[in-house]
Write a protein that holds these residues in place. Sequence first.
Motif, PDB file in Angstrom:
ATOM      1  N   SER A  43       0.790  -1.232   0.000  1.00 42.31           N
ATOM      2  CA  SER A  43       0.000   0.000   0.000  1.00 42.31           C
ATOM      3  C   SER A  43       0.821   1.281   0.000  1.00 42.31           C
ATOM      4  O   SER A  43       0.300   2.332  -0.395  1.00 42.31           O
ATOM      5  CB  SER A  43      -0.931   0.024   1.229  1.00 42.31           C
ATOM      6  N   LEU A 100       0.630   5.385   7.052  1.00 36.65           N
ATOM      7  CA  LEU A 100       0.526   5.848   5.671  1.00 36.65           C
ATOM      8  C   LEU A 100      -0.198   7.188   5.569  1.00 36.65           C
ATOM      9  O   LEU A 100       0.017   7.934   4.609  1.00 36.65           O
ATOM     10  CB  LEU A 100      -0.195   4.806   4.818  1.00 36.65           C
ATOM     11  N   ASN A 101      -1.053   7.499   6.537  1.00 37.20           N
ATOM     12  CA  ASN A 101      -1.711   8.797   6.522  1.00 37.20           C
ATOM     13  C   ASN A 101      -0.682   9.923   6.678  1.00 37.20           C
ATOM     14  O   ASN A 101      -0.798  10.972   6.044  1.00 37.20           O
ATOM     15  CB  ASN A 101      -2.749   8.875   7.636  1.00 37.20           C
ATOM     16  N   ALA A 144       1.012  10.166   3.313  1.00 40.98           N
ATOM     17  CA  ALA A 144       0.139  10.826   2.339  1.00 40.98           C
ATOM     18  C   ALA A 144       0.046  12.324   2.608  1.00 40.98           C
ATOM     19  O   ALA A 144      -0.005  13.131   1.675  1.00 40.98           O
ATOM     20  CB  ALA A 144      -1.253  10.196   2.384  1.00 40.98           C
ATOM     21  N   THR A 184      -1.421  10.223  -3.967  1.00 37.70           N
ATOM     22  CA  THR A 184      -1.619  11.477  -3.245  1.00 37.70           C
ATOM     23  C   THR A 184      -1.068  12.665  -4.022  1.00 37.70           C
ATOM     24  O   THR A 184      -1.578  13.786  -3.881  1.00 37.70           O
ATOM     25  CB  THR A 184      -0.948  11.406  -1.863  1.00 37.70           C
ATOM     26  N   LEU A 211      -6.677   3.120  -0.573  1.00 36.92           N
ATOM     27  CA  LEU A 211      -5.579   2.223  -0.945  1.00 36.92           C
ATOM     28  C   LEU A 211      -5.466   1.051   0.014  1.00 36.92           C
ATOM     29  O   LEU A 211      -5.167  -0.079  -0.401  1.00 36.92           O
ATOM     30  CB  LEU A 211      -4.268   3.003  -0.996  1.00 36.92           C
ATOM     31  N   THR A 239      -5.588   7.254   1.887  1.00 36.03           N
ATOM     32  CA  THR A 239      -5.041   6.130   2.647  1.00 36.03           C
ATOM     33  C   THR A 239      -6.055   5.010   2.798  1.00 36.03           C
ATOM     34  O   THR A 239      -5.737   3.830   2.592  1.00 36.03           O
ATOM     35  CB  THR A 239      -4.586   6.611   4.035  1.00 36.03           C
ATOM     36  N   THR A 248      -0.063   4.616  -2.337  1.00 36.30           N
ATOM     37  CA  THR A 248      -0.593   5.747  -1.567  1.00 36.30           C
ATOM     38  C   THR A 248       0.168   7.024  -1.886  1.00 36.30           C
ATOM     39  O   THR A 248      -0.435   8.090  -2.113  1.00 36.30           O
ATOM     40  CB  THR A 248      -0.512   5.449  -0.061  1.00 36.30           C
TER      41      THR A 248
END
Length: 257
Positions: free
Chosen positions: A47, A150-151, A154, A55, A99, A96, A51
């Motif tokens: 991911s 991952l946030n 992103a 983004t 994905l 996020t 991501t």
Amino acid sequence: MTAPLTRALTPVGRLFSLAADVVVSAFKPPFQLREYIEQTWFVTKVSALPTALFTIPFGATIALLLGELTRQFGAQSQTGAGSVLAIVQQAAPIVTALLISGAGGSAVCADLGARTIREEIAAMEVLGISPIQRLVVPRVLAMATTALVLNGLATVVGVAGGYFFNVIVQGGTPGAYIAAFSSIAQVSDILVSELKAVLFGFTAGIVAAYRGLNPPPGPKGVGDAVNQSVVISFVLVFFLNLVLTTLYLDLVPPKGS
């Protein structure tokens, strides 16, 4: 009328029941640490790059649109505030979640679905092993943890992409872009973004696990369950985002108010 309504609401009740079982089982020993680490690494691996790549155009589109809009109203100095807040509060957690649901959730659903049709889940229950605690909890927590990390990725990529397109492409002022964001943004914007990401990842994991544990018969049913899990996750993510955004804007006062 009662029977169709019951059939429609039964999966919803089972989904919430599974979510409650996962929360309770997460605090019961033994915790499957090795499985959790392996699943976290797997979900991150499939991911992270999508991501980041997804983004960039997302942040660029927001920056370009707001840059053109603020230019028409003579408020170019506020482009940074609008674009960065939109990326932090909305774009980053949604990207996020999408994905995570599409890449990680589909893999989790396919894995559990294959185990279900091979009757591995039934065999575990016969042996007295809880498939929720052994298989579902590590995967759901892995998706929630990965979504949290991952946030942040992103957010950084989206803000950098928006800065590049606004300053380099549209000829904006770097100082004004950063100053406008600093004057409006607050710590709670980051916190609600991370909260959204965790809830979205948890929701995607629960949906993927539920469809994986309850697939239609046969190998084709596993494929159908994967497709359904992705679609249901997308719908729930957007609904949750609407609810959380509404509550945040109502409960948290803007900076300087």
